[in-house]
Design a protein around this motif. Structure first.
Motif, PDB file in Angstrom:
ATOM      1  N   TRP A   1       0.780  22.297  75.455  1.00  0.00           N
ATOM      2  CA  TRP A   1       0.498  20.856  75.389  1.00  0.00           C
ATOM      3  C   TRP A   1       1.457  20.042  76.245  1.00  0.00           C
TER       4      TRP A   1
ATOM      5  N   PHE B   1       0.586  17.488  83.311  1.00  0.00           N
ATOM      6  CA  PHE B   1      -0.378  17.681  84.391  1.00  0.00           C
ATOM      7  C   PHE B   1      -1.282  16.451  84.550  1.00  0.00           C
TER       8      PHE B   1
ATOM      9  N   ARG C   1       6.811  29.545  81.243  1.00  0.00           N
ATOM     10  CA  ARG C   1       5.649  29.823  80.397  1.00  0.00           C
ATOM     11  C   ARG C   1       4.997  31.157  80.766  1.00  0.00           C
TER      12      ARG C   1
ATOM     13  N   ALA D   1       4.518  34.251  78.383  1.00  0.00           N
ATOM     14  CA  ALA D   1       3.184  34.808  78.110  1.00  0.00           C
ATOM     15  C   ALA D   1       3.165  36.308  78.402  1.00  0.00           C
TER      16      ALA D   1
ATOM     17  N   ARG E   1      -0.978  39.011  73.095  1.00  0.00           N
ATOM     18  CA  ARG E   1      -2.114  38.118  73.342  1.00  0.00           C
ATOM     19  C   ARG E   1      -2.922  38.004  72.051  1.00  0.00           C
TER      20      ARG E   1
ATOM     21  N   TRP F   1     -15.526  35.905  76.400  1.00  0.00           N
ATOM     22  CA  TRP F   1     -14.071  36.061  76.279  1.00  0.00           C
ATOM     23  C   TRP F   1     -13.447  36.361  77.641  1.00  0.00           C
TER      24      TRP F   1
ATOM     25  N   GLN G   1      -8.238  30.994  82.118  1.00  0.00           N
ATOM     26  CA  GLN G   1      -6.839  30.787  81.724  1.00  0.00           C
ATOM     27  C   GLN G   1      -5.886  31.410  82.745  1.00  0.00           C
TER      28      GLN G   1
ATOM     29  N   LEU H   1      -5.645  29.181  85.630  1.00  0.00           N
ATOM     30  CA  LEU H   1      -4.810  28.003  85.351  1.00  0.00           C
ATOM     31  C   LEU H   1      -3.323  28.358  85.479  1.00  0.00           C
ATOM     32  N   TYR H   2      -2.958  29.567  85.051  1.00  0.00           N
ATOM     33  CA  TYR H   2      -1.554  29.992  85.220  1.00  0.00           C
ATOM     34  C   TYR H   2      -1.177  29.983  86.704  1.00  0.00           C
TER      35      TYR H   2
ATOM     36  N   MET I   1      -1.083  26.292  88.046  1.00  0.00           N
ATOM     37  CA  MET I   1       0.078  25.512  87.573  1.00  0.00           C
ATOM     38  C   MET I   1       1.294  25.751  88.454  1.00  0.00           C
TER      39      MET I   1
ATOM     40  N   ALA J   1      -9.480  22.805  84.584  1.00  0.00           N
ATOM     41  CA  ALA J   1      -8.931  22.402  83.277  1.00  0.00           C
ATOM     42  C   ALA J   1      -9.969  21.606  82.488  1.00  0.00           C
TER      43      ALA J   1
ATOM     44  N   HIS K   1     -12.327  24.094  81.002  1.00  0.00           N
ATOM     45  CA  HIS K   1     -11.584  24.764  79.927  1.00  0.00           C
ATOM     46  C   HIS K   1     -11.540  23.869  78.678  1.00  0.00           C
TER      47      HIS K   1
ATOM     48  N   ALA L   1     -13.346  24.357  74.967  1.00  0.00           N
ATOM     49  CA  ALA L   1     -12.581  24.335  73.708  1.00  0.00           C
ATOM     50  C   ALA L   1     -13.217  23.330  72.732  1.00  0.00           C
TER      51      ALA L   1
ATOM     52  N   ILE M   1     -11.011  28.157  67.174  1.00  0.00           N
ATOM     53  CA  ILE M   1     -10.315  28.470  68.424  1.00  0.00           C
ATOM     54  C   ILE M   1      -9.371  27.350  68.855  1.00  0.00           C
TER      55      ILE M   1
ATOM     56  N   ARG N   1      -6.250  27.267  66.737  1.00  0.00           N
ATOM     57  CA  ARG N   1      -5.235  28.281  67.102  1.00  0.00           C
ATOM     58  C   ARG N   1      -4.214  27.699  68.065  1.00  0.00           C
ATOM     59  N   MET N   2      -4.671  26.728  68.912  1.00  0.00           N
ATOM     60  CA  MET N   2      -3.760  26.154  69.903  1.00  0.00           C
ATOM     61  C   MET N   2      -3.099  24.882  69.380  1.00  0.00           C
TER      62      MET N   2
HETATM   63  C1  HEM Z   1      -7.401  18.579  76.265  1.00  0.00           C
HETATM   64  C2  HEM Z   1      -7.236  19.583  77.085  1.00  0.00           C
HETATM   65  C3  HEM Z   1      -7.121  21.033  76.662  1.00  0.00           C
HETATM   66  C4  HEM Z   1      -7.620  21.684  75.553  1.00  0.00           C
HETATM   67  C5  HEM Z   1      -8.453  21.087  74.426  1.00  0.00           C
HETATM   68  C6  HEM Z   1      -7.201  23.069  75.640  1.00  0.00           C
HETATM   69  C7  HEM Z   1      -7.476  24.063  74.703  1.00  0.00           C
HETATM   70  C8  HEM Z   1      -7.012  25.378  74.735  1.00  0.00           C
HETATM   71  C9  HEM Z   1      -7.195  26.374  73.723  1.00  0.00           C
HETATM   72  C10 HEM Z   1      -7.974  26.131  72.415  1.00  0.00           C
HETATM   73  C11 HEM Z   1      -6.614  27.527  74.112  1.00  0.00           C
HETATM   74  C12 HEM Z   1      -6.500  28.848  73.311  1.00  0.00           C
HETATM   75  C13 HEM Z   1      -7.629  29.804  73.538  1.00  0.00           C
HETATM   76  C14 HEM Z   1      -7.408  31.028  72.657  1.00  0.00           C
HETATM   77  O1  HEM Z   1      -7.250  30.886  71.460  1.00  0.00           O
HETATM   78  O2  HEM Z   1      -7.410  32.128  73.212  1.00  0.00           O
HETATM   79  C15 HEM Z   1      -6.034  27.283  75.404  1.00  0.00           C
HETATM   80  C16 HEM Z   1      -5.336  28.203  76.163  1.00  0.00           C
HETATM   81  C17 HEM Z   1      -4.824  27.975  77.417  1.00  0.00           C
HETATM   82  N1  HEM Z   1      -4.846  26.754  78.101  1.00  0.00           N
HETATM   83 FE1  HEM Z   1      -5.650  25.006  77.448  1.00  0.00          FE
HETATM   84  N2  HEM Z   1      -6.489  23.231  76.789  1.00  0.00           N
HETATM   85  C18 HEM Z   1      -6.411  22.009  77.447  1.00  0.00           C
HETATM   86  C19 HEM Z   1      -5.772  21.724  78.640  1.00  0.00           C
HETATM   87  C20 HEM Z   1      -5.158  22.681  79.441  1.00  0.00           C
HETATM   88  C21 HEM Z   1      -4.551  22.401  80.730  1.00  0.00           C
HETATM   89  C22 HEM Z   1      -4.516  21.019  81.423  1.00  0.00           C
HETATM   90  C23 HEM Z   1      -4.059  23.589  81.176  1.00  0.00           C
HETATM   91  C24 HEM Z   1      -3.325  23.888  82.455  1.00  0.00           C
HETATM   92  C25 HEM Z   1      -3.158  23.071  83.458  1.00  0.00           C
HETATM   93  C26 HEM Z   1      -4.336  24.616  80.179  1.00  0.00           C
HETATM   94  C27 HEM Z   1      -4.005  25.949  80.289  1.00  0.00           C
HETATM   95  C28 HEM Z   1      -4.233  26.931  79.326  1.00  0.00           C
HETATM   96  C29 HEM Z   1      -3.816  28.321  79.444  1.00  0.00           C
HETATM   97  C30 HEM Z   1      -3.101  28.956  80.640  1.00  0.00           C
HETATM   98  C31 HEM Z   1      -4.186  28.962  78.246  1.00  0.00           C
HETATM   99  C32 HEM Z   1      -3.939  30.443  77.890  1.00  0.00           C
HETATM  100  C33 HEM Z   1      -2.708  30.564  77.004  1.00  0.00           C
HETATM  101  C34 HEM Z   1      -2.369  32.029  76.756  1.00  0.00           C
HETATM  102  O3  HEM Z   1      -3.164  32.720  76.120  1.00  0.00           O
HETATM  103  O4  HEM Z   1      -1.294  32.435  77.203  1.00  0.00           O
HETATM  104  N3  HEM Z   1      -5.011  24.028  79.138  1.00  0.00           N
HETATM  105  N4  HEM Z   1      -6.288  25.960  75.758  1.00  0.00           N
END
Ligand code: HEM
Length: 200
Positions: free
Chosen positions: A18, A24, A64, A68, A73, A85, A92, A95-96, A99, A157, A160, A164, A175, A178-179
């Motif tokens: 977050w 970002f 990060r 990770a 995972r 999945w 994801q 995105l890594y 970033m 993003a 993504h 979500a 899901i 979880r985050m």
């Molecule tokens: C409001 C905006 C966003 C929401 C609602 C959101 C939601 C989520 C959720 C729910 C997951 C977990 C998925 C799981 O349980 O496997 C996740 C993972 C991830 N998100 Fe976001 N996300 C947002 C914005 C972003 C942004 C802006 C970035 C990067 C610039 C980002 C990068 C990632 C990455 C890299 C993961 C994987 C984390 C890992 O498993 O190591 N997200 N996101």
């Protein structure tokens, strides 16, 4: 709970997620603002803040990624198909990469600029330029790369984020939770790992 578990994210992964997401969004707006303002003095100040936050994002994204790679995972929730999945994990992973790539391209841009303006990170210290040859052509090239990567990241993003939100509001699985909450598992459906462990 600081670290990830088999089925859940830990506090550190959540804080990274977050913090970087918020930085970002702010950084995109700041980047656009630098192009809109008329006053050169204000533009200089905004660009310095944009560069400072860019280096902050680069540092946090590197930490990060390290965290990770060193963490477990969280498993695939039961109601995610393998294909969905895999698609989520590919997004994801990209995105890594993005970033890190967006601020690195910005660093290359300021390093190749013929203006040679130093970066005063948060008005505290100077960040050296990369050892790249300065020329208008190189500066132009890296400006385009930086901009397109930034817009590309915003697009990925946004996809993504919509995925979500779809899972949260439409499919009603856990899901997004979880985050949001350290240790929260997908409450409604469980995970594939849990299913296997229970012999189902
Ligand atoms: C409001 C905006 C966003 C929401 C609602 C959101 C939601 C989520 C959720 C729910 C997951 C977990 C998925 C799981 O349980 O496997 C996740 C993972 C991830 N998100 Fe976001 N996300 C947002 C914005 C972003 C942004 C802006 C970035 C990067 C610039 C980002 C990068 C990632 C990455 C890299 C993961 C994987 C984390 C890992 O498993 O190591 N997200 N996101």
């Amino acid at each position: 709970m600081l670290r990830n578990r088999d089925n859940a994210y830990g506090l550190i992964a959540i804080l990274f997620h977050w913090t970087i997401a918020a930085l970002f969004v702010g950084q995109i707006l700041l980047g656009l603002a630098t192009q809109w303002v008329a006053s050169l003095a204000l533009q200089f100040t905004l660009i310095q803040w944009h560069k400072s936050f860019g280096f902050l994002i680069l540092g946090l994204a590197a930490l990060r990624l390290f965290w990770a790679l060193a963490s477990r995972r969280p498993a695939r929730p039961r109601d995610f198909s393998r294909t969905e999945w895999l698609a989520a994990k590919l997004v994801q992973a990209s995105l890594y990469v993005l970033m890190l790539a967006v601020p690195l391209a910005g660093w290359a841009l300021v390093s190749t600029s013929t203006l040679g303006v130093p970066t005063f990170a948060f008005n505290m210290f100077v960040i050296p330029h990369l050892p790249l040859a300065r020329s208008e052509a190189a500066e132009h090239f890296w400006r385009d790369v930086h901009e397109w990567l930034a817009y590309g990241t915003a697009l990925v993003a946004a996809g993504h984020m919509l995925a979500a939100l779809r899972h949260h509001f439409w499919l009603g699985d856990g899901i997004l939770k979880r985050m949001l909450q350290p240790g929260a598992e997908s409450p409604n459906r469980g995970t594939v790992k849990g299913q296997k462990a229970a012999g189902r």
